[in-house]
Design an enzyme around this catalytic site. Structure first.
Site, PDB file in Angstrom:
ATOM      1  N   LEU A 194     -21.126  10.194  -3.166  1.00  0.00           N
ATOM      2  CA  LEU A 194     -20.839   9.231  -2.117  1.00  0.00           C
ATOM      3  C   LEU A 194     -19.701   9.694  -1.210  1.00  0.00           C
ATOM      4  O   LEU A 194     -19.691   9.403  -0.016  1.00  0.00           O
ATOM      5  CB  LEU A 194     -20.451   7.867  -2.728  1.00  0.00           C
ATOM      6  CG  LEU A 194     -21.561   7.056  -3.386  1.00  0.00           C
ATOM      7  CD1 LEU A 194     -20.988   5.809  -4.018  1.00  0.00           C
ATOM      8  CD2 LEU A 194     -22.645   6.697  -2.376  1.00  0.00           C
ATOM      9  N   GLY A 195     -18.741  10.390  -1.777  1.00  0.00           N
ATOM     10  CA  GLY A 195     -17.586  10.831  -1.005  1.00  0.00           C
ATOM     11  C   GLY A 195     -16.893  11.979  -1.700  1.00  0.00           C
ATOM     12  O   GLY A 195     -17.117  12.252  -2.883  1.00  0.00           O
ATOM     13  N   PHE A 199      -8.545  15.656  -4.015  1.00  0.00           N
ATOM     14  CA  PHE A 199      -8.172  15.516  -5.418  1.00  0.00           C
ATOM     15  C   PHE A 199      -9.251  14.879  -6.281  1.00  0.00           C
ATOM     16  O   PHE A 199      -9.104  14.823  -7.500  1.00  0.00           O
ATOM     17  CB  PHE A 199      -6.892  14.673  -5.540  1.00  0.00           C
ATOM     18  CG  PHE A 199      -5.700  15.300  -4.891  1.00  0.00           C
ATOM     19  CD1 PHE A 199      -4.975  16.287  -5.539  1.00  0.00           C
ATOM     20  CD2 PHE A 199      -5.309  14.916  -3.619  1.00  0.00           C
ATOM     21  CE1 PHE A 199      -3.879  16.871  -4.950  1.00  0.00           C
ATOM     22  CE2 PHE A 199      -4.207  15.491  -3.011  1.00  0.00           C
ATOM     23  CZ  PHE A 199      -3.484  16.478  -3.673  1.00  0.00           C
ATOM     24  N   VAL A 202     -16.334  11.182  -5.582  1.00  0.00           N
ATOM     25  CA  VAL A 202     -16.898   9.861  -5.855  1.00  0.00           C
ATOM     26  C   VAL A 202     -18.415   9.971  -5.877  1.00  0.00           C
ATOM     27  O   VAL A 202     -19.021  10.499  -4.931  1.00  0.00           O
ATOM     28  CB  VAL A 202     -16.445   8.845  -4.790  1.00  0.00           C
ATOM     29  CG1 VAL A 202     -17.042   7.476  -5.088  1.00  0.00           C
ATOM     30  CG2 VAL A 202     -14.931   8.770  -4.726  1.00  0.00           C
ATOM     31  N   ASP A 336      -2.411   4.839   2.452  1.00  0.00           N
ATOM     32  CA  ASP A 336      -3.583   5.582   2.921  1.00  0.00           C
ATOM     33  C   ASP A 336      -4.572   4.646   3.615  1.00  0.00           C
ATOM     34  O   ASP A 336      -5.781   4.694   3.381  1.00  0.00           O
ATOM     35  CB  ASP A 336      -4.256   6.303   1.750  1.00  0.00           C
ATOM     36  CG  ASP A 336      -5.206   7.411   2.209  1.00  0.00           C
ATOM     37  OD1 ASP A 336      -5.145   7.779   3.405  1.00  0.00           O
ATOM     38  OD2 ASP A 336      -6.001   7.905   1.389  1.00  0.00           O
TER      39      ASP A 336
END
Length: 512
Positions: A194-195, A199, A202, A336
């Site tokens: 998904l992403g 670091f 996902v 963030d």
């Protein structure tokens, strides 16, 4: 003859006698007999004796309360002769007593959980304080009252010492027992990505036992990734223990280890959506696509583009500020905030990715000499607090003790409010949409820096080039005013920028 003439004259000029009244044939009504009655209460079956028995206890209670209030006022005037007993017609001692009575049940419950040694210490201290006439510490009752007021502010102000005590020693244990789910690596079947980040990665996954869709985040094999993964697990558990905050964040479920004694766990959330705000604002059908996402339909097409864009940006920003304000109330700064971390889940955008977040209540994931941030959306200070601030003490209760003072002095929450302001600008100004536009080395950030982070000066420079600010000018320019108060530099007192909770009070959110 003369006599007869005079008599005739007097007879003719004398007034006529009044006519005799004719007797009336009507009969006069007989007088009514008056009967003594007790009124409506007796008609209802309530006698004076019954009423007296009912009212006597209530009147006694009222009299007792009045006597207590008078005694409290007298004691207040005796202890604090220089302070007013009434402020704008409101009794100061009476109000203080009402607040104390309302807080008494909660205080008793908290007191019951204290160790016996702590209870004995508090009882002795309070007895000595009362016997001294509230002059034990300072020697003056008014100074003692002021000291108690400062102690109250210290215990209740952000990030909250008393809520932190409850969270650490009670809510944490309850959450671990009732809400934490332990998954097995064999029970989680990962599907696709998904992403991706520096670091972590996902993936979309499925719980084999329940066939429920999940989101799984695993740490990469790079330096510092495991520590950030552990910190994110901590932050998500903290958020889950705050129900009002959790509504605006992805639903965290639990974790599992891929191998035994892994350096960091894999984190698991419920899958609720995968479309980000970053993807929507660059589409050609924006803002219609966001209208359909959050309203379930497109708004009235009679409104022009500027009004529709302003309305969409207002809805998204209101939800983001509310979530960030809740995080700040429990001591967490996200660090963030950006469109890529706002994921559409249901009818609202929820905040994700707490890997860079810092818990300033106890100092988790915070190092004064290092800053975890996205330079594309970070404020000019780059640090949530000045670098000269020492690292928090390793003992968490001690760190929590000093946290309210540090927070009040340096306002670390203003770090997130700047990022939220940039997100707001991107939604409203077409020329700012797209991640590359926010590059710290790009023209936008360079021009903004040259203007001293004053949006008004920056606008004068770029508006002649065809930049469109019409969505911010809707409603008399309230949106533009809010953006100018969010996207700006701090002053020498670490103020000068609206915090998230304060920004929610701006007229932009309360006007159509």
């Amino acid at each position: 003859m003369t006599t007869l003439s005079a008599l005739a004259t007097r007879w003719t000029t004398a007034p006529a006698p009044p006519p005799r009244a004719r007797p009336s044939r009507r009969r006069r009504p007989a007088p009514r007999r008056r009967v003594a009655r007790g009124g409506i209460m007796e008609d209802a079956g309530v006698t004076s004796a019954d009423l007296g028995r009912e009212l006597a206890p209530k009147l006694a209670t009222v009299a007792s309360d009045a006597a207590a209030a008078a005694a409290a006022s007298s004691d207040f005037s005796r202890l604090f002769p220089d302070l007013p007993s009434d402020v704008f017609g409101v009794s100061v001692p009476g109000t203080a007593k009402a607040i104390a009575d309302a807080a008494a049940p909660l205080a008793k419950d908290a007191y019951a959980y204290l160790p016996s040694e702590s209870q004995g210490f508090l009882e002795r201290w309070w007895s000595e304080e009362v016997n001294s006439g509230f002059t034990k510490i300072t020697g003056n009752a008014e100074y003692e009252l002021f000291l108690a007021f400062l102690a109250f502010l210290w215990l209740t102000s952000r990030p909250g010492l008393i809520p932190g005590f409850f969270d650490a020693y009670f809510a944490n244990a309850i959450d671990a027992v009732l809400f934490e789910q332990k998954f097995n690596a064999s029970d989680v079947r990962q599907k696709g990505k998904l992403g991706d980040g520096s670091f972590g990665q996902v993936n979309l996954a499925t719980d084999v036992a329940t066939d429920r869709e999940l989101v799984v985040k695993s740490a990469r094999s790079v330096q510092g990734a495991a520590q950030l993964q552990i910190a994110e697990e901590y932050m998500n558990r903290r958020v889950r223990r705050a129900p009002l905050v959790a509504q605006g964040c992805a639903k965290y479920l639990g974790s599992f280890d891929v191998v035994e004694d892994a350096a960091s766990p894999c984190l698991v959330w419920a899958f609720e959506g995968d479309v980000t705000l970053e993807e929507l604002i660059v589409r050609r059908d924006y803002p219609e696509c966001v209208e359909e996402a959050i309203y379930g339909r497109e708004r009235d097409e009679s409104d022009d583009y500027a009004k529709r864009t302003s309305a969409v940006a207002k809805s998204v920003l209101r939800g983001l500020l509310f979530t960030l304000g809740g995080l700040h109330d429990i001591g967490i700064v996200h660090r963030d905030v950006k469109p890529a971390n706002l994921v559409l889940m249901g009818r609202r955008f929820k905040l994700v990715d707490f890997g860079a977040a810092a818990d300033l209540r106890v100092g988790v994931n915070y190092d004064p000499e290092q800053s975890l941030l996205d330079p594309f959306y970070s404020p000019p200070e780059n640090f949530i607090m000045p670098e000269r601030i020492p690292a928090p003490p390793p003992l968490r209760p001690l760190a929590a003790t000093f946290a309210p003072l540090v927070w009040a002095a340096f306002l670390p929450d203003l770090f997130d409010s700047f990022s939220a302001g940039l997100v707001f600008l991107q939604m409203c100004v077409p020329q700012l949409r797209g991640r590359k536009v926010m590059d710290p080395n790009g023209s936008f950030r360079s021009n903004l820096e040259d203007a001293g982070y004053d949006l008004r000066k920056w606008r004068k420079k770029v508006e002649p080039l065809g930049w469109d600010f019409s969505a911010l000018d809707v409603g008399g320019g309230l949106g533009w005013d809010l953006a100018c108060r969010l996207v700006c530099k701090r002053n020498f007192l670490q103020r000068g920028r609206l915090g998230c909770n304060t920004a929610l009070l701006h007229p932009f959110f309360w006007t159509p």
